[in-house]
Scaffold this motif. Structure first.
Motif, PDB file in Angstrom:
ATOM      1  N   THR A   2      -0.239 -11.863  -3.546  1.00  0.00           N
ATOM      2  CA  THR A   2      -1.317 -11.000  -3.081  1.00  0.00           C
ATOM      3  C   THR A   2      -1.163  -9.603  -3.689  1.00  0.00           C
ATOM      4  O   THR A   2      -0.090  -9.224  -4.153  1.00  0.00           O
ATOM      5  CB  THR A   2      -1.320 -10.887  -1.553  1.00  0.00           C
ATOM      6  OG1 THR A   2      -0.035 -10.432  -1.118  1.00  0.00           O
ATOM      7  CG2 THR A   2      -1.618 -12.232  -0.920  1.00  0.00           C
ATOM      8  N   HIS A  32      -6.228  -0.330  -0.024  1.00  0.00           N
ATOM      9  CA  HIS A  32      -6.860  -1.554   0.484  1.00  0.00           C
ATOM     10  C   HIS A  32      -5.811  -2.658   0.454  1.00  0.00           C
ATOM     11  O   HIS A  32      -5.411  -3.135  -0.601  1.00  0.00           O
ATOM     12  CB  HIS A  32      -8.066  -1.926  -0.384  1.00  0.00           C
ATOM     13  CG  HIS A  32      -8.722  -3.210   0.019  1.00  0.00           C
ATOM     14  ND1 HIS A  32      -9.544  -3.929  -0.824  1.00  0.00           N
ATOM     15  CD2 HIS A  32      -8.652  -3.932   1.179  1.00  0.00           C
ATOM     16  CE1 HIS A  32      -9.968  -5.014  -0.212  1.00  0.00           C
ATOM     17  NE2 HIS A  32      -9.433  -5.042   1.003  1.00  0.00           N
ATOM     18  N   LYS A  33      -5.341  -3.063   1.645  1.00  0.00           N
ATOM     19  CA  LYS A  33      -4.261  -4.043   1.752  1.00  0.00           C
ATOM     20  C   LYS A  33      -4.814  -5.466   1.837  1.00  0.00           C
ATOM     21  O   LYS A  33      -5.972  -5.679   2.212  1.00  0.00           O
ATOM     22  CB  LYS A  33      -3.391  -3.726   2.972  1.00  0.00           C
ATOM     23  CG  LYS A  33      -2.751  -2.332   2.901  1.00  0.00           C
ATOM     24  CD  LYS A  33      -1.919  -2.034   4.122  1.00  0.00           C
ATOM     25  CE  LYS A  33      -0.652  -2.854   4.134  1.00  0.00           C
ATOM     26  NZ  LYS A  33       0.254  -2.461   5.244  1.00  0.00           N
ATOM     27  N   ASP A  35      -4.500  -7.788   3.934  1.00  0.00           N
ATOM     28  CA  ASP A  35      -4.938  -8.278   5.245  1.00  0.00           C
ATOM     29  C   ASP A  35      -6.254  -7.642   5.699  1.00  0.00           C
ATOM     30  O   ASP A  35      -6.673  -7.821   6.841  1.00  0.00           O
ATOM     31  CB  ASP A  35      -3.858  -8.038   6.301  1.00  0.00           C
ATOM     32  CG  ASP A  35      -3.599  -6.560   6.583  1.00  0.00           C
ATOM     33  OD1 ASP A  35      -4.159  -5.705   5.864  1.00  0.00           O
ATOM     34  OD2 ASP A  35      -2.846  -6.259   7.525  1.00  0.00           O
ATOM     35  N   GLY A  36      -6.918  -6.894   4.806  1.00  0.00           N
ATOM     36  CA  GLY A  36      -8.194  -6.288   5.152  1.00  0.00           C
ATOM     37  C   GLY A  36      -8.070  -4.885   5.723  1.00  0.00           C
ATOM     38  O   GLY A  36      -9.078  -4.285   6.093  1.00  0.00           O
ATOM     39  N   THR A  37      -6.864  -4.343   5.770  1.00  0.00           N
ATOM     40  CA  THR A  37      -6.672  -2.980   6.263  1.00  0.00           C
ATOM     41  C   THR A  37      -7.080  -1.970   5.185  1.00  0.00           C
ATOM     42  O   THR A  37      -6.709  -2.119   4.018  1.00  0.00           O
ATOM     43  CB  THR A  37      -5.215  -2.746   6.665  1.00  0.00           C
ATOM     44  OG1 THR A  37      -4.905  -3.583   7.782  1.00  0.00           O
ATOM     45  CG2 THR A  37      -4.961  -1.298   7.045  1.00  0.00           C
ATOM     46  N   THR A  53      -8.070  -1.253  10.567  1.00  0.00           N
ATOM     47  CA  THR A  53      -7.006  -2.240  10.388  1.00  0.00           C
ATOM     48  C   THR A  53      -7.559  -3.658  10.524  1.00  0.00           C
ATOM     49  O   THR A  53      -8.357  -3.943  11.409  1.00  0.00           O
ATOM     50  CB  THR A  53      -5.884  -2.038  11.420  1.00  0.00           C
ATOM     51  OG1 THR A  53      -6.431  -2.094  12.736  1.00  0.00           O
ATOM     52  CG2 THR A  53      -5.235  -0.676  11.225  1.00  0.00           C
ATOM     53  N   ARG A  54      -7.128  -4.508   9.606  1.00  0.00           N
ATOM     54  CA  ARG A  54      -7.461  -5.933   9.609  1.00  0.00           C
ATOM     55  C   ARG A  54      -8.964  -6.156   9.795  1.00  0.00           C
ATOM     56  O   ARG A  54      -9.408  -6.837  10.723  1.00  0.00           O
ATOM     57  CB  ARG A  54      -6.658  -6.666  10.683  1.00  0.00           C
ATOM     58  CG  ARG A  54      -5.160  -6.634  10.431  1.00  0.00           C
ATOM     59  CD  ARG A  54      -4.384  -7.405  11.493  1.00  0.00           C
ATOM     60  NE  ARG A  54      -2.973  -7.434  11.190  1.00  0.00           N
ATOM     61  CZ  ARG A  54      -2.112  -6.469  11.530  1.00  0.00           C
ATOM     62  NH1 ARG A  54      -2.540  -5.412  12.187  1.00  0.00           N
ATOM     63  NH2 ARG A  54      -0.838  -6.563  11.210  1.00  0.00           N
ATOM     64  N   ASN A  56     -12.702  -7.530   9.367  1.00  0.00           N
ATOM     65  CA  ASN A  56     -13.234  -8.882   9.174  1.00  0.00           C
ATOM     66  C   ASN A  56     -13.665  -9.099   7.727  1.00  0.00           C
ATOM     67  O   ASN A  56     -13.602 -10.220   7.212  1.00  0.00           O
ATOM     68  CB  ASN A  56     -14.420  -9.120  10.109  1.00  0.00           C
ATOM     69  CG  ASN A  56     -14.038  -8.972  11.576  1.00  0.00           C
ATOM     70  OD1 ASN A  56     -14.688  -8.276  12.338  1.00  0.00           O
ATOM     71  ND2 ASN A  56     -12.951  -9.624  11.992  1.00  0.00           N
ATOM     72  N   LYS A  74     -15.535  -4.338  11.138  1.00  0.00           N
ATOM     73  CA  LYS A  74     -14.774  -5.091  12.129  1.00  0.00           C
ATOM     74  C   LYS A  74     -15.432  -4.897  13.481  1.00  0.00           C
ATOM     75  O   LYS A  74     -15.445  -3.789  14.020  1.00  0.00           O
ATOM     76  CB  LYS A  74     -13.322  -4.616  12.177  1.00  0.00           C
ATOM     77  CG  LYS A  74     -12.466  -5.353  13.217  1.00  0.00           C
ATOM     78  CD  LYS A  74     -11.052  -4.813  13.220  1.00  0.00           C
ATOM     79  CE  LYS A  74     -10.201  -5.527  14.256  1.00  0.00           C
ATOM     80  NZ  LYS A  74      -8.808  -5.003  14.280  1.00  0.00           N
ATOM     81  N   ARG A 115       8.359 -10.275   9.815  1.00  0.00           N
ATOM     82  CA  ARG A 115       7.200 -10.783  10.543  1.00  0.00           C
ATOM     83  C   ARG A 115       7.295 -12.283  10.849  1.00  0.00           C
ATOM     84  O   ARG A 115       6.367 -13.048  10.621  1.00  0.00           O
ATOM     85  CB  ARG A 115       5.917 -10.479   9.781  1.00  0.00           C
ATOM     86  CG  ARG A 115       5.692  -8.978   9.590  1.00  0.00           C
ATOM     87  CD  ARG A 115       4.486  -8.714   8.693  1.00  0.00           C
ATOM     88  NE  ARG A 115       4.365  -7.302   8.415  1.00  0.00           N
ATOM     89  CZ  ARG A 115       5.030  -6.659   7.444  1.00  0.00           C
ATOM     90  NH1 ARG A 115       5.872  -7.336   6.678  1.00  0.00           N
ATOM     91  NH2 ARG A 115       4.862  -5.379   7.247  1.00  0.00           N
TER      92      ARG A 115
END
Length: 264
Positions: A2, A32-33, A35-37, A53-54, A56, A74, A115
């Motif tokens: 990723t 822009h990470k 996971d959508g953050t 954060t995160r 959609n 989101k 994690r």
């Protein structure tokens, strides 16, 4: 692998949320990470000036002249970041960051724990861990680290479930170890999302108990195991001074049990 996308330039940031719209402009760095953050950082401090954060979904737009637009949504929130002129953009491979636990046997890359998983920084190797597992310094024959998990007893296993299975080890040790207190059946080690003890006479008998995640240290008068509590350190001495069979605060597997513990 990723990737993390990084943008930098003169940008206008517009946030719509529960407190109404908020609009800011400045020379910022936008991250822009995977996971959508979406994070917007200016020149001061560690806290982003705007974030979602995160999300959609995150949509990226380009104007063909070096500018960009990012829109993250989101639920009832929306964050838009739009460059006012030419902007810089780069992307970088990214992985989880965690504690080093060994070397990957597939590619010789570094394995880290982060994690709830052991992951390789150089290949796609990833091995999910039970929530309370402790990684060990020892290595399995397959080359992966080993872990320790308590499920009524301490089990040391490979982190790869296809190599050594926790379910199989627990069943070998505790399947049919105790009788059902409500009928003449045995308690079986079963799994539905998580391991638990259930009567073999189901559905006629619906007795179930959570599989203990601490050491079994004795037997209650009701016939079920007594389990060491989180803060058990010492055992009570009996009136005769003999060593007891269990810590003083060990608890019965049945939280509603009123029996006294068995002494030996």
């Amino acid at each position: 692998m990723t990737r993390i996308h990084v943008y930098a330039g003169d940008c206008t940031t517009t946030y719509h949320g529960g407190d109404g719209p908020r609009r800011e402009r400045g020379r910022v760095v936008v991250v822009h990470k995977p996971d959508g953050t979406l994070l917007v950082h200016d020149a001061e401090g560690y806290q982003p000036v705007a974030w979602l954060t995160r999300a959609n979904a995150v949509h990226r737009e380009t104007d063909g002249e070096g500018g960009f637009g990012l829109v993250a949504v989101k639920d009832g929130e929306r964050l838009r970041v739009e460059s006012r002129a030419d902007a810089d953009h780069a992307s970088y491979g990214a992985t989880a960051a965690g504690t080093e636990v060994g070397d990957c046997p597939d590619c010789a890359g570094l394995l880290v724990r982060a994690r709830g998983a052991v992951s390789c920084l150089d290949c796609s190797g990833e091995y999910g861990l039970p929530r309370d597992a402790a990684t060990l310094d020892s290595t399995c024959d397959c080359g992966l680290p080993r872990m320790a998990v308590e499920r009524g007893a301490r089990f040391e296993l490979c982190v790869d479930r296809d190599c050594e299975r926790l379910d199989a080890a627990v069943r070998e040790r505790f399947d049919r170890e105790w009788s059902c207190p409500d009928c003449d059946g045995d308690l079986r080690v079963l799994r539905e999302r998580t391991l638990f003890l259930g009567c073999e006479n189901h559905p006629d008998c619906e007795t179930t108990f959570a599989l203990p995640d601490r050491e079994v240290v004795g037997i209650c008068e009701c016939g079920l195991p007594r389990v060491r509590s989180d803060d058990s350190t010492d055992a009570d001495e009996s009136a005769s001074g003999a060593e007891p069979a269990y810590p003083a605060d060990a608890r019965c597997l049945d939280p509603d049990c009123t029996e006294t513990p068995e002494t030996v």
